[in-house]
Design an enzyme around this catalytic site. Structure first.
Site, PDB file in Angstrom:
ATOM      1  N   LYS A  78      39.581  74.905 -22.465  1.00 24.22           N
ATOM      2  CA  LYS A  78      39.041  76.264 -21.921  1.00 24.22           C
ATOM      3  C   LYS A  78      37.748  76.671 -22.322  1.00 24.22           C
ATOM      4  O   LYS A  78      36.743  76.446 -21.744  1.00 24.22           O
ATOM      5  CB  LYS A  78      40.202  77.311 -22.657  1.00 24.22           C
ATOM      6  CG  LYS A  78      41.325  77.495 -21.644  1.00 24.22           C
ATOM      7  CD  LYS A  78      42.177  78.615 -21.778  1.00 24.22           C
ATOM      8  CE  LYS A  78      43.247  78.712 -20.649  1.00 24.22           C
ATOM      9  NZ  LYS A  78      44.431  78.383 -21.034  1.00 24.22           N
ATOM     10  N   TYR A 111      53.255  78.189 -24.129  1.00 18.33           N
ATOM     11  CA  TYR A 111      52.767  77.733 -22.949  1.00 18.33           C
ATOM     12  C   TYR A 111      51.693  76.517 -23.199  1.00 18.33           C
ATOM     13  O   TYR A 111      50.898  76.611 -23.904  1.00 18.33           O
ATOM     14  CB  TYR A 111      51.711  79.059 -22.261  1.00 18.33           C
ATOM     15  CG  TYR A 111      51.195  78.433 -20.940  1.00 18.33           C
ATOM     16  CD1 TYR A 111      52.010  78.610 -19.851  1.00 18.33           C
ATOM     17  CD2 TYR A 111      49.880  78.236 -21.042  1.00 18.33           C
ATOM     18  CE1 TYR A 111      51.340  78.156 -18.488  1.00 18.33           C
ATOM     19  CE2 TYR A 111      49.242  77.874 -19.664  1.00 18.33           C
ATOM     20  CZ  TYR A 111      50.125  77.792 -18.691  1.00 18.33           C
ATOM     21  OH  TYR A 111      49.581  77.094 -17.418  1.00 18.33           O
ATOM     22  N   ASP A 163      48.406  72.630 -29.913  1.00 15.56           N
ATOM     23  CA  ASP A 163      47.757  72.804 -28.564  1.00 15.56           C
ATOM     24  C   ASP A 163      46.851  73.907 -28.555  1.00 15.56           C
ATOM     25  O   ASP A 163      46.998  75.104 -28.841  1.00 15.56           O
ATOM     26  CB  ASP A 163      48.727  73.256 -27.374  1.00 15.56           C
ATOM     27  CG  ASP A 163      48.116  73.648 -26.016  1.00 15.56           C
ATOM     28  OD1 ASP A 163      46.853  73.787 -25.844  1.00 15.56           O
ATOM     29  OD2 ASP A 163      48.816  73.716 -25.200  1.00 15.56           O
ATOM     30  N   TYR A 169      49.672  81.802  -9.052  1.00 10.85           N
ATOM     31  CA  TYR A 169      50.898  82.282  -9.135  1.00 10.85           C
ATOM     32  C   TYR A 169      51.198  83.498  -8.329  1.00 10.85           C
ATOM     33  O   TYR A 169      51.430  84.678  -8.487  1.00 10.85           O
ATOM     34  CB  TYR A 169      51.303  82.852 -10.316  1.00 10.85           C
ATOM     35  CG  TYR A 169      50.703  81.974 -11.652  1.00 10.85           C
ATOM     36  CD1 TYR A 169      51.497  80.769 -11.908  1.00 10.85           C
ATOM     37  CD2 TYR A 169      49.674  82.137 -12.680  1.00 10.85           C
ATOM     38  CE1 TYR A 169      51.028  79.964 -12.950  1.00 10.85           C
ATOM     39  CE2 TYR A 169      49.121  81.097 -13.550  1.00 10.85           C
ATOM     40  CZ  TYR A 169      49.871  80.186 -13.672  1.00 10.85           C
ATOM     41  OH  TYR A 169      49.664  79.371 -14.671  1.00 10.85           O
TER      42      TYR A 169
HETATM   43  C1  PLP Z   1      45.536  77.442 -20.448  1.00 13.26           C
HETATM   44  C2  PLP Z   1      46.049  76.560 -21.338  1.00 13.26           C
HETATM   45  C3  PLP Z   1      46.649  75.300 -20.935  1.00 13.26           C
HETATM   46  C4  PLP Z   1      46.282  74.595 -19.754  1.00 13.26           C
HETATM   47  O1  PLP Z   1      45.020  74.405 -19.563  1.00 13.26           O
HETATM   48  P1  PLP Z   1      44.356  74.392 -17.894  1.00 13.26           P
HETATM   49  O2  PLP Z   1      43.061  74.258 -17.998  1.00 13.26           O
HETATM   50  O3  PLP Z   1      44.812  75.710 -17.139  1.00 13.26           O
HETATM   51  O4  PLP Z   1      45.149  73.440 -17.608  1.00 13.26           O
HETATM   52  C5  PLP Z   1      47.300  74.643 -21.921  1.00 13.26           C
HETATM   53  N1  PLP Z   1      47.592  75.106 -23.237  1.00 13.26           N
HETATM   54  C6  PLP Z   1      47.264  76.320 -23.504  1.00 13.26           C
HETATM   55  C7  PLP Z   1      47.709  76.807 -24.710  1.00 13.26           C
HETATM   56  C8  PLP Z   1      46.645  77.099 -22.850  1.00 13.26           C
HETATM   57  O5  PLP Z   1      46.409  78.417 -22.916  1.00 13.26           O
END
Ligand code: PLP
Length: 425
Positions: free
Chosen positions: A271, A141, A242, A13
């Site tokens: 992550k 997000y 998520d 970004y």
């Molecule tokens: C970071 C994140 C993603 C994307 O993961 P990447 O490994 O950066 O592609 C998706 N959902 C949430 C909640 C995140 O924090």
């Protein structure tokens, strides 16, 4: 080297020619990043939620080295291997028992793409062609790929740059009730009415349970998650949670959905899965979901080249093992209490709107957007790495941070925010 970077390498970004010089990290260990000038700074970000055990961890180094001497990669189409099988066994055993299948991928965004495909294929395979939309939330997000972007906050997300290009989904208001706040059904009214109106075209609801991360660092009531789950059942749509950011203990529970006492149909993790060593993610789902997808002889249509990379799986196995063998609950609880006590002081500053904490997450929300050109060097001068965005100064340190190191971080935040306030006056 820094000059070449500035000339040619794109960063997240960021403009191709960044305004400020970037720090060059030469090595890292425990919670410290070492810069090329020899300075060591405390990483408050866990390299974006991932480095839960700190850097250069002997057990993880050993797992990687051992696997490297066996095989670092082999294709997953038609072949399988022990690191993936062991990891699948572990992940399926530490998540809700209703989750019985797992799909490995290379990043959080891709795990979300896979979740969306599961949801859409669940319905299309069964001849239900009208369920072509996802119900998502403002301030959410879910990643940067196209499907993931289409379920990110439509205003603060990246939608505006891709107007007319992204799949149009349905958005409900962001959860407004704080973590401790007493529950009121009014909080769920918008979701309920959106589902009532659109359920015939909605394949799934997608939500970051309890903490909305990169869309605004908002912490909200577990009852909201529970009510969303109940509404999904009532209106017969799937629920995708998520947990790419919240998974692996960050909120005080191993997975944030545990706060709500429910389970999703589909779960995304990433992550912290490898302790921040390499890129690996997974999408887990229930038997019902996979049976739906496979109706009429269909199969889930996804298969990344580096699916279930053995090196990444081996490190993930070591990372999860290390986490479960550690007193992580106590550590996260202690971090939460310390963040509450020490960041709480920021609330006396006029520029600060609110301080909120949950687990090993501390957020100082300002009345004004931050200025990285001012704050980044100020934080480095204080000996810490903090990377604010929008109007949010926030940290989610490695769980192994000591009390003194955390005090160093929170003191630096108070000082830098105060200096920023003075600058603004
Ligand atoms: C970071 C994140 C993603 C994307 O993961 P990447 O490994 O950066 O592609 C998706 N959902 C949430 C909640 C995140 O924090």
């Amino acid at each position: 080297m820094k000059a070449f970077d500035k000339e040619h390498i794109l960063h997240p970004y960021a403009p191709s020619t960044p305004l400020a010089d970037m720090e060059l990290v030469t090595s890292a260990s425990s919670v410290y990043l070492e810069l090329d000038n020899g300075k060591k700074i405390i990483d408050g970000m866990s390299s974006w939620w991932s480095v839960i055990h700190g850097y250069n961890v002997p057990a993880l180094n050993e797992a990687a080295t051992k696997q490297l001497s066996k095989m670092s990669h082999v294709m997953f189409g038609g072949l399988t291997h022990e690191p993936a099988i062991k990891l699948a066994q572990t992940l399926l055993s530490i998540t809700d028992e209703s989750l019985e299948h797992i799909f490995f991928s290379d990043s959080g965004s891709v795990s979300v793409e896979v979740a969306l495909k599961m949801a859409f294929q669940y319905w299309t395979s069964q001849g239900e062609k009208k369920k072509t939309k996802i119900l998502s939330f403002s301030k959410g997000y879910h990643g940067d790929t196209f499907g993931a972007m289409s379920v990110c906050d439509p205003v603060t997300g990246m939608h505006s740059a891709f107007e007319g290009i992204l799949h149009k989904n349905i958005f409900a208001n962001a959860p407004e009730c704080s973590f401790e706040q007493e529950w009121d059904e009014a909080y769920i009214e918008d979701v309920k009415s959106k589902l009532k109106e659109h359920y015939k075209e909605v394949a799934a609801v997608i939500l970051e349970p309890v903490v909305q991360g990169a869309g605004g660092m908002r912490i909200y009531a577990p009852t909201f998650v529970k009510r969303v789950k109940e509404l999904c059942e009532e209106f017969d749509v799937l629920l995708i949670l998520d947990e790419v950011a919240t998974g692996f203990g960050r909120t005080g529970r191993l997975f944030a959905y545990e706060h709500a006492g429910i389970a999703p149909d589909i779960l995304c993790i990433g992550k912290a899965l490898t302790g921040g060593y390499m890129s690996l993610a997974a999408t887990l789902c229930s038997k019902k979901v996979i049976q739906g997808v496979e109706t009429n002889g269909n199969v889930l249509m996804h298969g990344p080249t580096f699916m279930a990379n053995p090196l990444a799986c081996a490190v993930a196995n070591a990372s999860v093992e290390l986490l479960l063998a550690s007193p992580w609950q106590e550590r996260v609880q202690n971090i939460q209490e310390q963040l509450q006590n020490e960041l709480g002081k920021c609330e006396e500053l006029a520029i600060v709107k609110e301080v909120r904490t949950l687990g090993a997450i501390g957020v100082v929300e300002l009345h004004k957007n931050v200025d990285l050109a001012f704050m980044t060097p100020a934080f480095i001068a204080e000996g810490v790495w903090v990377r604010p965005f929008l109007n949010l100064v926030y940290i989610m340190p490695p769980f192994v941070i000591t009390q003194e190191e955390l005090t160093h971080l929170t003191t630096a935040i108070y000082k830098v925010v105060k200096a920023y306030e003075d600058l603004m006056l």
